[in-house]
Each structure stands twice: as C-alpha cells, then as structure tokens.
Design an enzyme around this catalytic site. Sequence first.
Site, mmCIF file in Angstrom:
data_model
loop_
_atom_site.group_PDB
_atom_site.id
_atom_site.type_symbol
_atom_site.label_atom_id
_atom_site.label_comp_id
_atom_site.label_asym_id
_atom_site.label_seq_id
_atom_site.Cartn_x
_atom_site.Cartn_y
_atom_site.Cartn_z
ATOM 1 N N CYS A 1 6.382 1.298 10.331
ATOM 2 C CA CYS A 1 5.518 0.275 9.311
ATOM 3 C C CYS A 1 5.529 -1.021 9.790
ATOM 4 O O CYS A 1 6.482 -1.407 10.372
ATOM 5 C CB CYS A 1 6.364 0.298 8.135
ATOM 6 S SG CYS A 1 5.652 -1.047 6.833
ATOM 7 N N THR A 2 4.188 -1.717 9.861
ATOM 8 C CA THR A 2 4.146 -3.011 10.903
ATOM 9 C C THR A 2 5.025 -4.071 10.289
ATOM 10 O O THR A 2 5.120 -5.042 10.924
ATOM 11 C CB THR A 2 2.503 -3.298 10.871
ATOM 12 O OG1 THR A 2 2.107 -3.251 9.712
ATOM 13 C CG2 THR A 2 2.033 -2.034 11.786
ATOM 14 N N CYS B 1 -1.919 -0.797 10.189
ATOM 15 C CA CYS B 1 -1.090 -0.404 9.193
ATOM 16 C C CYS B 1 -1.055 0.752 9.298
ATOM 17 O O CYS B 1 -1.974 1.500 9.261
ATOM 18 C CB CYS B 1 -1.793 -1.036 7.777
ATOM 19 S SG CYS B 1 -1.061 -0.568 6.349
ATOM 20 N N ASN B 2 0.219 1.269 9.348
ATOM 21 C CA ASN B 2 0.610 2.726 9.327
ATOM 22 C C ASN B 2 -0.027 3.612 8.149
ATOM 23 O O ASN B 2 -0.694 4.738 8.137
ATOM 24 C CB ASN B 2 2.072 2.943 9.397
ATOM 25 C CG ASN B 2 2.472 2.642 10.837
ATOM 26 O OD1 ASN B 2 2.333 3.477 11.986
ATOM 27 N ND2 ASN B 2 2.914 1.366 11.012
ATOM 28 N N THR B 3 0.188 2.894 7.082
ATOM 29 C CA THR B 3 -0.249 3.657 5.820
ATOM 30 C C THR B 3 -1.777 3.682 5.416
ATOM 31 O O THR B 3 -2.248 4.899 5.149
ATOM 32 C CB THR B 3 0.297 2.924 4.474
ATOM 33 O OG1 THR B 3 1.505 2.462 4.805
ATOM 34 C CG2 THR B 3 0.093 3.347 3.114
ATOM 35 N N TYR C 1 0.786 -1.138 -0.115
ATOM 36 C CA TYR C 1 -0.032 0.065 -0.010
ATOM 37 C C TYR C 1 0.842 1.331 -0.147
ATOM 38 O O TYR C 1 0.666 2.271 -0.378
ATOM 39 C CB TYR C 1 -0.711 0.136 1.123
ATOM 40 C CG TYR C 1 -2.161 -0.783 1.107
ATOM 41 C CD1 TYR C 1 -2.550 -1.910 0.255
ATOM 42 C CD2 TYR C 1 -3.185 -0.431 2.091
ATOM 43 C CE1 TYR C 1 -3.594 -2.588 0.449
ATOM 44 C CE2 TYR C 1 -4.450 -1.304 2.104
ATOM 45 C CZ TYR C 1 -4.535 -2.263 1.305
ATOM 46 O OH TYR C 1 -5.668 -2.993 1.308
ATOM 47 N N GLY C 2 2.215 1.177 0.559
ATOM 48 C CA GLY C 2 2.888 2.356 0.902
ATOM 49 C C GLY C 2 3.170 3.154 -0.499
ATOM 50 O O GLY C 2 3.733 4.164 -0.255
HETATM 51 N N1 DGL Z 1 2.434 -2.637 6.941
HETATM 52 C C1 DGL Z 1 1.942 -1.239 6.400
HETATM 53 C C2 DGL Z 1 2.333 -0.034 7.384
HETATM 54 O O1 DGL Z 1 2.263 -0.262 8.317
HETATM 55 C C3 DGL Z 1 2.154 -0.874 5.091
HETATM 56 C C4 DGL Z 1 3.074 -1.941 4.053
HETATM 57 C C5 DGL Z 1 2.798 -1.483 2.752
HETATM 58 O O2 DGL Z 1 1.636 -2.370 2.147
HETATM 59 O O3 DGL Z 1 3.459 -0.947 1.956
HETATM 60 O O4 DGL Z 1 2.632 0.841 6.750
#
Ligand code: DGL
Length: 279
Positions: free
Chosen positions: A191-192, A72-74, A41-42
């Site tokens: 980021c997790t 998920c941070n994003t 997602y990033g």
């Molecule tokens: N694990 C996700 C996060 O904490 C996003 C990773 C990704 O899909 O780019 O941002």
Amino acid sequence: MNHPIGVFDSGLGGLTVLKEIYALMPQYDYLYLGDNARAPYGTKDFETVYQYTLEAVKWLFDQGCPLVILACNTASAKALRTIQQKDLSHIGPDKRVLGVIRPTTEVIGDYTDSNHIGILATQGTVDSMSYAIELNKFFPEVHVHQQACPTWVPLVENGLHSTPQADVEIEKCLRLLAEQSPTIDTILLACTHYPLLYDKIRSQLPSHIQLVTQGEIVAGSLEDYFIRHPEMESRISHSGQLKFYTTGDKDTFGQAASRFWGSEVIAMRVEEWKSGIVE
Ligand code: DGL
C-alpha cells in the site's frame, strides 16, 4: 499545453511512488492527483473504487497527461484492468494507464530465500487476491501470506503516523502476519501509504526480515517502459515541472506533502470532475 505523467492515489500515499520516479527521471513533467476527500479507498467496494479511479483518470487525461500511473494498489487491484480493457478505447485510445502491482510482482520473488513473502495491504487489495494471483505467474514457488492493516491509511491521512498510537496499530498487524508463518523473510508494503510508517514498522521487525517498499521498483519499471515505448516517452513534456492537486483541502495536503517531500509543496484543489462536483 504540458503533457505530464499523471500520478494518481487515493490520497498522500502515491507521493512515496512519485518521489522515487522523480528521483530517477527528473526531466519529465508530473501531475499528482490525490483523492483525499474520498480516501480511504481500501475499505470501499469494487464498484466505488472503480468509479472514483475512472473519474480521476479522465481528469488527468483532460489535463493533458498521455500516461497515468495508478500509484495506488487498491485502485490497481480493483480498477486498472477494467479501465485498460473497457474504458480506454473511448476515453483515450492513444493514452495509457499503468499500475503498481504488476511491476512489483515481476521482481519481488527474487527478494526471498525462504520463499515465504508477507504482503501488508488494504482490505481491498487483500480481498482482490491480486498479489497472490500475479506472484504465482512469475514465482509459482513463492508462498504469499497477506495481512490487511485497515487502521494504517487513516493514521497517515490524519497525520498520526508518528504517534504512539501508530506503534500500537503496527504491532497488531505485524503480530497477525507473523502468526501466519514463522518463515517469512520478506515483507512488502503493498500500500503506497505504508512507507510513511517505514521507520516504525522496521523498528518492530527482526533484522533478518527484509522490508520492501514499491517506489523504486515502480520507478525502475517505468524507466524500462519508456525504453520499450519511445513513442510514449517522446509525448511526455520534458520541463521537470511538478504539480500537485487534491480533491481535499489544499492547505492540509500542502502541509502534509511538504513534510514528506522535504521542500514546500503548493497544492491546488480539484473543484469539479466532468461528471459532477467532488463531494
Ligand atoms: N495508497 C493506496 C494503496 O496503495 C490506498 C489507501 C487507501 O485509500 O485505502 O492501496
């Protein structure tokens, strides 16, 4: 019907959060959803991350979750606020969606002596400026230095996080962060997915720099949330059951998740969102 806590991530990363939540509160039921088919997602734009996250939240609500954690941070940076303010009133007025950025920024300022914190995150989280904005509310004296690490999530999703290639990619990002400030004494893995690279990152950092992961922080904050919201706590089913779903290949997810979880994870595949087939 079970009423588990829904835990969502773009892929495997949210398991690093679920693991700590489950260690602290094993009495509840949990339903994990990884959108592996569409990770990362990033690198995706705001609208795409928002739409994907909204679909996932709706699906978790349909499975009976009264509460969803965006692990998920994003997704927390790009979708949480809109879902809370715009969508929740019609998709689940009595349900709740929580993220990981707010609970982290509430406490991370306490970790630093030099008042210089390094944030390692996806490009999307960095561009959103969410950490700088939120941290400034709680710790205005803290300077935030952000570094995007765009190659790290693909390394984890593709099972390459223990390879020499991972060392090279980690070295590049840590060097770019160090160049921003020599006084950083605390680095947050924002980021997790990144805690899956923890040992390799730690081994490349000087010992005076603290390396902080979010799982325990988010778990503690959720426990606190339940104390403040007993009406939500009582709606969660208490059978200690864990279920894992992915939009990707269930065996690939199961194998990767089992290695990380330390016991066998049997995953199921989400075949269809309400709004259509997952591509
Ligand atoms: N694990 C996700 C996060 O904490 C996003 C990773 C990704 O899909 O780019 O941002």
